[in-house]
Design a protein around this motif. Structure first.
Motif, PDB file in Angstrom:
ATOM      1  N   UNK A 123      -1.165   0.809  -3.200  1.00 26.89           N
ATOM      2  CA  UNK A 123      -0.501   0.308  -4.264  1.00 26.89           C
ATOM      3  C   UNK A 123      -1.312  -0.104  -5.196  1.00 26.89           C
ATOM      4  N   UNK A 124      -1.011  -0.076  -6.480  1.00 24.80           N
ATOM      5  CA  UNK A 124      -1.933  -0.725  -7.361  1.00 24.80           C
ATOM      6  C   UNK A 124      -1.337  -2.286  -7.636  1.00 24.80           C
ATOM      7  N   UNK A 138     -10.618   2.628   3.364  1.00 28.91           N
ATOM      8  CA  UNK A 138      -9.698   3.779   3.365  1.00 28.91           C
ATOM      9  C   UNK A 138      -8.556   3.301   4.326  1.00 28.91           C
ATOM     10  N   UNK A 139      -7.341   4.205   4.485  1.00 30.21           N
ATOM     11  CA  UNK A 139      -6.368   3.864   5.257  1.00 30.21           C
ATOM     12  C   UNK A 139      -6.588   4.269   7.019  1.00 30.21           C
ATOM     13  N   UNK A 149      -3.933  -2.604  -2.902  1.00 27.85           N
ATOM     14  CA  UNK A 149      -3.218  -3.356  -1.843  1.00 27.85           C
ATOM     15  C   UNK A 149      -2.852  -2.470  -0.790  1.00 27.85           C
ATOM     16  N   UNK A 150      -2.506  -2.477   0.370  1.00 27.18           N
ATOM     17  CA  UNK A 150      -1.856  -1.727   1.355  1.00 27.18           C
ATOM     18  C   UNK A 150      -0.441  -1.929   1.302  1.00 27.18           C
ATOM     19  N   UNK A 180       2.440   0.888  -8.850  1.00 29.22           N
ATOM     20  CA  UNK A 180       2.175   2.455  -8.579  1.00 29.22           C
ATOM     21  C   UNK A 180       1.752   2.645  -7.198  1.00 29.22           C
ATOM     22  N   UNK A 181       2.339   3.686  -6.550  1.00 25.09           N
ATOM     23  CA  UNK A 181       1.780   4.355  -5.489  1.00 25.09           C
ATOM     24  C   UNK A 181       0.295   5.419  -5.838  1.00 25.09           C
TER      25      UNK A 181
END
Length: 255
Positions: A123-124, A138-139, A149-150, A180-181
Motif C-alpha cells: 500500500x502507498x 519485496x513480499x 507499507x505491507x 492505494x494498493x
C-alpha cells in the motif's frame, strides 16, 4: 443429516455461512459427505495460497440452509468442482446417482462454496509522485521502500493485477494516492542500461576474463539481450549483467 454433524468438523458459523480453517493436513473428515468436500476444497485452497504467497487458507460453505437440506445418499457422492476460483467462489456439483434406489433417491445439487486466504500486498502510505524510484526486498519479507507499507487482503477481494514482485528496480508510472494498493499498471522496471550509454563488455575465456568497451544501442533491464556497438564499430548481442556491464551471447534470441 448434514446439519447434525457439522459440529464434528469444528466449523464456525459466521452470518449465513460456515467457515472452516484449513491446515496442511486438512480438517477432520468425520462424515463422508462434507468430509470429502472439505478435504478436496481445503487442498485446493492451500494450493492457491502457496501460489499467491498467501496464508490462513480457509473454505466457506455458503447458504447453510441448502447444506442442511441435502438428501441422504447410500453410496459415495460424485463431487465435482471447478479448479478456478472466481472472486474466491467455486461452483460445486454434488450427485447421488450410482445406486439401485428409486429415481427420487437419485439427485443432483449445485452449491456455492468459497475458498479464501490472506494475501500480502503493498500500500502507498503517502502520495507517491510519477517517476519515483522504489526499492526493497519485496513480499512477503520486510519492505524498505519509502512511501510503501505491507498489508493483507482476502484473496476473494484482491485486484487481479496486484503487484507482488520485488519492488527494487521499479519506478512509478503515475501519481499514486495514499492508501492505494500497488498494481502492475502503476509501476515499470527502470532501465539498467540506457541507449547511448558506454558499457563494459566482459568476455569469459576459460579462466581468463577479457574486457573492452562499447556503446549500448538499446535500453535494457538486467537479463535482457540488447545490441551493443563495440569499439571497432561492429554491433554484438549482449546480455545485461548490471547497470554498466554486459556479456556477449552466441546465437541467443533477443528478449
Amino acid at each position: 443429516m448434514l446439519s447434525l454433524l457439522l459440529g464434528l468438523l469444528n466449523i464456525e458459523c459466521i452470518a449465513d455461512d460456515y467457515s472452516v480453517t484449513c491446515t496442511q493436513t486438512s480438517p477432520p473428515s468425520d462424515q463422508r459427505v462434507q468430509g470429502e468436500i472439505l478435504d478436496q476444497l481445503c487442498q485446493h485452497s492451500i494450493s492457491l495460497a502457496k501460489r499467491f504467497k498467501g496464508s490462513n487458507p480457509r473454505v466457506v460453505l455458503r447458504h447453510k440452509e441448502r447444506w442442511q437440506q441435502l438428501p441422504y445418499c447410500p453410496v459415495a457422492l460424485d463431487i465435482r468442482f471447478s479448479a478456478m476460483a472466481q472472486n474466491g467462489k467455486v461452483p460445486l456439483l454434488i450427485s447421488c446417482s450410482e445406486h439401485d434406489g428409486t429415481p427420487e433417491q437419485r439427485w443432483k445439487q449445485r452449491l456455492a462454496i468459497g475458498v479464501d486466504f490472506d494475501v500480502a500486498v503493498l500500500l502507498a502510505d503517502r502520495d507517491i509522485s510519477r517517476g519515483e524510484a522504489l526499492s526493497g526486498t519485496g513480499l512477503p519479507g520486510p519492505t524498505k521502500s519509502p512511501g510503501l507499507k505491507k498489508s493483507k487482503v482476502p484473496f476473494s477481494a484482491m485486484k487481479p493485477n496486484v503487484f507482488q514482485d520485488n519492488v527494487s528496480g521499479y519506478i512509478t508510472t503515475r501519481k499514486i494516492s495514499a492508501g492505494s494498493v500497488i498494481t502492475t499498471d502503476m509501476v515499470k522496471k527502470a532501465s539498467a542500461i540506457r541507449r547511448g550509454q558506454q558499457v563494459t563488455i566482459a568476455v569469459q575465456l576459460k579462466n581468463i576474463e577479457l574486457t573492452t568497451t562499447g556503446v549500448a544501442m538499446e535500453n535494457g533491464y538486467v537479463g535482457d539481450i540488447i545490441l551493443v556497438q563495440k569499439e571497432n564499430g561492429r554491433p554484438v548481442k549482449c546480455r545485461v549483467i548490471n547497470e554498466d556491464e554486459v556479456r556477449p551471447v552466441g546465437g541467443e534470441r533477443r528478449s
